[in-house]
Write an enzyme that holds these catalytic residues in place. Sequence first.
Site, short mmCIF file in Angstrom:
data_model
loop_
_atom_site.label_atom_id
_atom_site.label_comp_id
_atom_site.label_asym_id
_atom_site.label_seq_id
_atom_site.Cartn_x
_atom_site.Cartn_y
_atom_site.Cartn_z
N GLU A 45 0.83 -1.20 0.00
CA GLU A 45 0.00 0.00 0.00
C GLU A 45 0.87 1.26 0.00
O GLU A 45 1.85 1.37 0.73
CB GLU A 45 -0.90 -0.01 1.23
CG GLU A 45 -1.94 1.09 1.27
CD GLU A 45 -2.92 0.92 2.42
OE1 GLU A 45 -3.93 1.63 2.43
OE2 GLU A 45 -2.68 0.07 3.30
N LYS A 114 -9.25 3.16 -2.89
CA LYS A 114 -9.60 2.38 -1.70
C LYS A 114 -11.02 2.72 -1.25
O LYS A 114 -11.41 3.89 -1.22
CB LYS A 114 -8.61 2.68 -0.57
CG LYS A 114 -8.69 1.74 0.62
CD LYS A 114 -7.54 1.98 1.59
CE LYS A 114 -7.54 1.00 2.75
NZ LYS A 114 -6.38 1.20 3.65
N CYS A 175 -5.79 -3.40 1.64
CA CYS A 175 -5.58 -3.52 3.08
C CYS A 175 -6.87 -3.70 3.88
O CYS A 175 -7.41 -4.79 3.96
CB CYS A 175 -4.79 -2.32 3.59
SG CYS A 175 -4.03 -2.61 5.23
N PRO A 355 20.83 3.78 29.32
CA PRO A 355 21.00 3.74 30.78
C PRO A 355 20.65 2.34 31.27
O PRO A 355 19.48 1.94 31.23
CB PRO A 355 20.00 4.79 31.28
CG PRO A 355 19.77 5.70 30.11
CD PRO A 355 19.84 4.79 28.91
N GLY A 359 18.12 -3.92 35.93
CA GLY A 359 16.78 -4.46 36.08
C GLY A 359 16.28 -5.10 34.80
O GLY A 359 16.96 -5.07 33.76
N ILE A 360 15.07 -5.63 34.87
CA ILE A 360 14.52 -6.38 33.73
C ILE A 360 14.31 -5.48 32.51
O ILE A 360 14.66 -5.86 31.39
CB ILE A 360 13.20 -7.06 34.14
CG1 ILE A 360 13.49 -8.28 35.02
CG2 ILE A 360 12.41 -7.50 32.90
CD1 ILE A 360 12.26 -8.99 35.52
N ASP A 361 13.75 -4.28 32.70
CA ASP A 361 13.38 -3.45 31.56
C ASP A 361 14.60 -3.01 30.75
O ASP A 361 14.65 -3.21 29.53
CB ASP A 361 12.59 -2.24 32.03
CG ASP A 361 11.25 -2.62 32.62
OD1 ASP A 361 10.74 -3.70 32.27
OD2 ASP A 361 10.70 -1.85 33.42
#
Length: 706
Positions: A45, A114, A175, A355, A359-361
């Site tokens: 598209e 469309k 689409c 940074p 931690g997990i994130d």
Amino acid sequence: MGRKVTLAVCALNQWALDFEGNLKRILHSIKIAKQNGARYRLGPELEICGYGCADHFYESDTILHSFQVLAELLQSPETTDIICDVGMPVMHKNVRYNCRVIFLNKKILLIRPKMVMANGGNYREIRWFTPWSKPREVEDHFLPRTIQKITGQDTVPFGEAVLATKDTCLGTEICEELWSPNSPHIEMGLDGVEIFTNSSGSHHELRKAHLRVDLVRSTTAKNGGIYLLSNLKGCDSDRLYFDGCAMISLNGDIVTQGAQFSLHDVEVLTATLDLEDVRSYRAQISSRCITASRVTPFRRIRVDFSLSSLDDVYLLTSNPIQWQYHSPEEEISLGPACWLWDYLRRSKQSGFLLPLSGGIDSSAVACIVFSMCCLVCEAVDTGNFDVLHDVRQIVNDESYTPKVPQEFCKRVLTTCYMSTDNSSKETNERAKLLAEQIGSYHLTPSIDTAVKAVVGIFSAVTGKIPQFRAHGGSGRENLALQNVQARVRMVTAYLFAQLSLWARGLPGGLLVLGSANVDESLRGYLTKYDCSSADINPIGGISKTDLRAFIQYSVEKFQLPSLTSIMSAPPTAELEPLTDGKVSQTDERDMGMTYDELSVYGKLRKVVKTGPYSMFCKLLLAWRTLTPKQVADKVKFFFRMYSIHRHKMTTLTPAYHAESYSPDDNRFDLRPFLYNTAWPWQFRCIDEQVSCLEENRRDDGWEEVD
């Protein structure tokens, strides 16, 4: 016999307003399609101008340049003897339409506008385009003079029609029309259209691929036929990643599958199929034949061209395949990684600064960048010279060739653990070990001096010295002192992003990566203009639950054992003083709710469209181990916190869209950011219902829960 057709669909990494690059990729795809024997080529598209032009669609320049590209395509030797189907905006009678332009041998056969606009979630097509509202009607469209000179045509058909070649009939969808309850392919198929085409701009979202595949299968399972789906791929210019998945279906089976995630800018799939398979499949369905005999016919545009050859008896046809799906963890590993690669190479920056807190994130973001490095090395190893060219531009070394992901990661990723007196030794070590294992260039600055200087400015002016709660301070003092640390980290991150390469004698600057997940954004558990403020955020649309699963997946996939200790540590901001050298602050305690609960709230709020009262009613049944009052307290607390912090969504870092309950205020979640946080009417309705339920608790089967 002349009944086998070879067809091509494309997945192209187009870029909004990159007319030169888009033209190059379109021509390359046509060349590959012809080399593979195809006589019809379908592209995605709005491929000429790029899907993400947004308000640039209002500009006459966008349409002008699209026609200039079309002129190049019409005149190119690559487009001879193949029907080419390309997407671009067209102005017809002073109305702007999202169109397919189908041409053959310097003649435009049809401009098909469309009919059904994508106008929800991430999409605002009706802002820029008007849907064609005249089914089965065709009008004359007057071509620009530059195109008239090439084609020799003053006007061409414009509207909903189908193409009748010498051997078959083709019909077009665009689409969203595939997702519509009354898709055009239904009646086109009943009217004898054997080949359906769909040019898509469909984005990636976790766990979404099966919906698209099932839709394509279903189009031809009931009605028979061949269905071609082309799609965009890559970061077109915004938060979305278009994930390819081009495919071809025959009579309810998938016969060819495109990649969902890859660094190839041009992917072309071809399939050879027997038209007699369509005809015999349809003829045996009695109910279809009866319905087809009554259908209103479409206007047919006759095309003096055949998709098949007379001597095709020995031409092999494509067989059905089993679609291979990615797990959600693989999707997180691949989708944001490809998005980051596009953003990096197109922004002309030299890498990323992250940074890294341990931690997990932030560790998940580091793993996604490492996944990107793995994909780049794999692409170079397989001879992708476009990727190699981009790599050399990024590192500013024309002789450089990446060999292993860790070595390339050191070139493009700088990680930074910014410690304070409140940082623990454990998180510092976890961040350092992960950085070593992925190969990033790791820095460990202390920001205590800057934090004390900022607080000192306040004290010098007011004569007051704020204290943490642990040292006898108030809640306001405690929160302010946490926020100072968080905001100093943001300032420090941008300073190192701009100058760390300079300090190492290297050219360029770095893009700062954010690492706030979708649940923390929804709750507002972040400091405005802290490290959540960055250039881009690859996990801003991903839940904590999915990130945990991704970290576990990354341990084995990327051989990163340091992630095991990161997984086992409780999430913490580390902004309050340590207790005996240990972290006492945890995210879930600070938030007053669990990450699992946040995912539930987010889906009910955004996906199911519930307000406070409706959410309470639904959770009564989902959380039957809790009393009505406990459920009510949780729902009211969530909405109170959500509304207090909603203003933070106006400044969210642009994030990769991956989750259907994203609270992104800028594109996806169009809600106010100033609320009456008491919700008096709504909460009163909940309280009244709780009182009624509590009175009848025993009769209704409720049990007290301590």
